[in-house]
Write a protein that holds these residues in place. Sequence first.
Motif, mmCIF file in Angstrom:
data_model
loop_
_atom_site.group_PDB
_atom_site.id
_atom_site.type_symbol
_atom_site.label_atom_id
_atom_site.label_comp_id
_atom_site.label_asym_id
_atom_site.label_seq_id
_atom_site.Cartn_x
_atom_site.Cartn_y
_atom_site.Cartn_z
ATOM 1 N N VAL A 30 53.764 34.999 32.959
ATOM 2 C CA VAL A 30 52.948 33.799 33.085
ATOM 3 C C VAL A 30 52.871 33.469 34.558
ATOM 4 C CG1 VAL A 30 52.763 31.388 32.486
ATOM 5 C CG2 VAL A 30 53.725 33.003 30.857
ATOM 6 N N GLU A 51 44.613 20.599 47.163
ATOM 7 C CA GLU A 51 43.540 21.559 46.913
ATOM 8 C C GLU A 51 43.014 21.362 45.490
ATOM 9 O OE1 GLU A 51 44.653 25.639 46.543
ATOM 10 O OE2 GLU A 51 42.698 26.356 47.216
ATOM 11 N N GLU A 110 47.465 24.662 46.601
ATOM 12 C CA GLU A 110 48.000 24.085 47.818
ATOM 13 C C GLU A 110 47.919 22.571 47.689
ATOM 14 O OE1 GLU A 110 47.040 25.693 51.591
ATOM 15 O OE2 GLU A 110 46.177 27.453 50.686
ATOM 16 N N GLY A 112 40.033 39.153 53.730
ATOM 17 C CA GLY A 112 40.312 39.530 52.353
ATOM 18 C C GLY A 112 41.790 39.804 52.131
ATOM 19 N N LEU A 132 43.954 36.919 51.646
ATOM 20 C CA LEU A 132 43.890 36.301 50.315
ATOM 21 C C LEU A 132 44.943 36.866 49.363
ATOM 22 C CD1 LEU A 132 40.037 36.173 49.744
ATOM 23 C CD2 LEU A 132 41.567 34.222 49.902
ATOM 24 N N LEU A 133 45.469 38.035 49.706
ATOM 25 C CA LEU A 133 46.495 38.644 48.850
ATOM 26 C C LEU A 133 47.865 38.040 49.089
ATOM 27 C CD1 LEU A 133 45.569 42.444 49.169
ATOM 28 C CD2 LEU A 133 44.958 40.870 47.333
ATOM 29 N N LEU A 156 49.916 29.908 52.349
ATOM 30 C CA LEU A 156 48.776 30.607 51.775
ATOM 31 C C LEU A 156 47.573 30.442 52.675
ATOM 32 C CD1 LEU A 156 48.775 29.786 47.988
ATOM 33 C CD2 LEU A 156 48.836 32.028 49.027
ATOM 34 N N GLU A 172 38.847 29.665 42.394
ATOM 35 C CA GLU A 172 37.951 30.527 43.163
ATOM 36 C C GLU A 172 38.749 31.436 44.091
ATOM 37 O OE1 GLU A 172 35.186 28.470 45.667
ATOM 38 O OE2 GLU A 172 34.648 30.310 46.698
ATOM 39 N N ARG A 173 39.781 30.847 44.715
ATOM 40 C CA ARG A 173 40.607 31.646 45.622
ATOM 41 C C ARG A 173 41.289 32.777 44.855
ATOM 42 N NH1 ARG A 173 45.758 30.469 46.878
ATOM 43 N NH2 ARG A 173 45.555 28.309 46.200
ATOM 44 N N LEU A 210 59.874 33.716 28.400
ATOM 45 C CA LEU A 210 58.897 32.635 28.468
ATOM 46 C C LEU A 210 57.798 32.836 27.451
ATOM 47 C CD1 LEU A 210 58.267 31.959 32.242
ATOM 48 C CD2 LEU A 210 59.199 30.397 30.552
ATOM 49 N N MET A 211 57.302 34.079 27.381
ATOM 50 C CA MET A 211 56.190 34.345 26.477
ATOM 51 C C MET A 211 56.609 34.123 25.032
ATOM 52 S SD MET A 211 54.389 37.605 28.202
ATOM 53 C CE MET A 211 52.995 37.477 27.104
ATOM 54 N N ARG A 261 38.775 35.508 44.077
ATOM 55 C CA ARG A 261 38.458 36.305 45.265
ATOM 56 C C ARG A 261 39.629 37.216 45.627
ATOM 57 N NH1 ARG A 261 37.592 32.924 49.696
ATOM 58 N NH2 ARG A 261 36.442 34.551 50.744
ATOM 59 N N SER A 262 40.825 36.695 45.422
ATOM 60 C CA SER A 262 42.014 37.508 45.663
ATOM 61 C C SER A 262 42.017 38.721 44.742
ATOM 62 C CB SER A 262 43.259 36.642 45.445
ATOM 63 O OG SER A 262 44.407 37.431 45.407
#
Lengths: 251, 179
Positions: free
Chosen positions: B97, B106, B103, A53, A56-57, A134, B113-114, A91-92, B117-118
Amino acid sequence: MTQHLDEGVLYALLDDELSPVEEQRARAHIASCRECSASFQATGASSTLLSGGLRLLDVPRSAKPFVTPAAVAASPRWSGAALARAAALLLMIGGAASAAVPGSPLHSWLEDQRAGSEPGMATTTVAAPEPAPLAVTPAAEAGAGVAPEQGVLRISVSGAQPGLSVRVVLTDTPRGGVYALGADSSVRFETAPGALAVADAGMTPLRIEVPRSASDVSVTINGRRYITKDGEELLLENGTRGGEVTFEVAE
Amino acid sequence: MTNSTAAGGGLSAPSLPIRGEFDRVYQANQPALWRYVQRLVGDGDVADDVVQEAFVRLLKRPDLEGDAARLWLFTVATNLVRDRGRTSARRQRLLMVDPIAQEPQEPIDHAIERRERSAAVRRALESLPQRDQQLLLMREEGFKYHEIAEAIGVAPGSIGTLIARAVKRFTETYEPVER
């Protein structure tokens, strides 16, 4: 009445934090106590879930060099982060689409800010390592991790069927690991200091992570040594080398 | 490796002899420290600033090296994060933004989904008290229990139990999402 092992002891055992005597005592108890054995397995599974987990960060790391204090003091009003945030607000207001197009001036400007290229900022030439890739963890996977013991990491896989896909990658994390992609419940893991054994691998694709810090590494599958570490690279038995190696288990 | 310093100096004279050691400590610890802070705050720009500031402060501590310097850097970085107020930083970040990073090769649905989950991991981590976040992230970076104990100010013998409770709380929040 049997005194079960405390959860804290199970984590200490998992993390190689017990003294040799304590470890021997704990392992002997686990071997004779079904409940503690199950708890230890659950501890490993939770730890793996946490590690997966947290990966994933992770995001690609910006390659900012160290800025000397003098340069920091000389920097007028904005830090790189402040500039990036200001750019985001622009940007916004002004249109995110322009910034998203590679080659557009706004896109290039943003890239420059992220690279820390503010004029007048002198830097040391400390080289920043490559951005960490990643980590993509499939929806379901089982696995186990282990830290090298004095630079030595031994990974042994048994019960792998010919054609099994194996991907081995070098990582910047201190612990290595083996992850079965698809969470085939028949795959079993066992760890010891500097060693990780995988049994009944079958046809479940494996991802094996090897810490760069490990100096002496071997990955053995069905008794055959496929991977070693040669300097800063992984070396496959057929001579292929690199930071990531993918192969299939032979007949 | 070649070192250069900004024209006009800026490093006090007594610090100069330690530049070689400093660069070694920087190279050895910067990637892990950045990853730790980024995981803690969820913001790469904040991580950039915090890591930079931690190393600037290290320049004033030439007595620190090796594992002691590493532990000191992580402790200082954690305190800097606490001082900055992570919530306000994240609120600002939400205004940005932030395209879904794919990836190579990918599929976009995998990338989405990644990301989901993150976000679930982020929620689970932030459901923990800051001390528990710190000890889990430090454990993940390979710190020994006695080092974590020193950093968070508890007895080394209690770290295993604290980790067990923290992991349990994390998985209670995160695991249902995974299923």
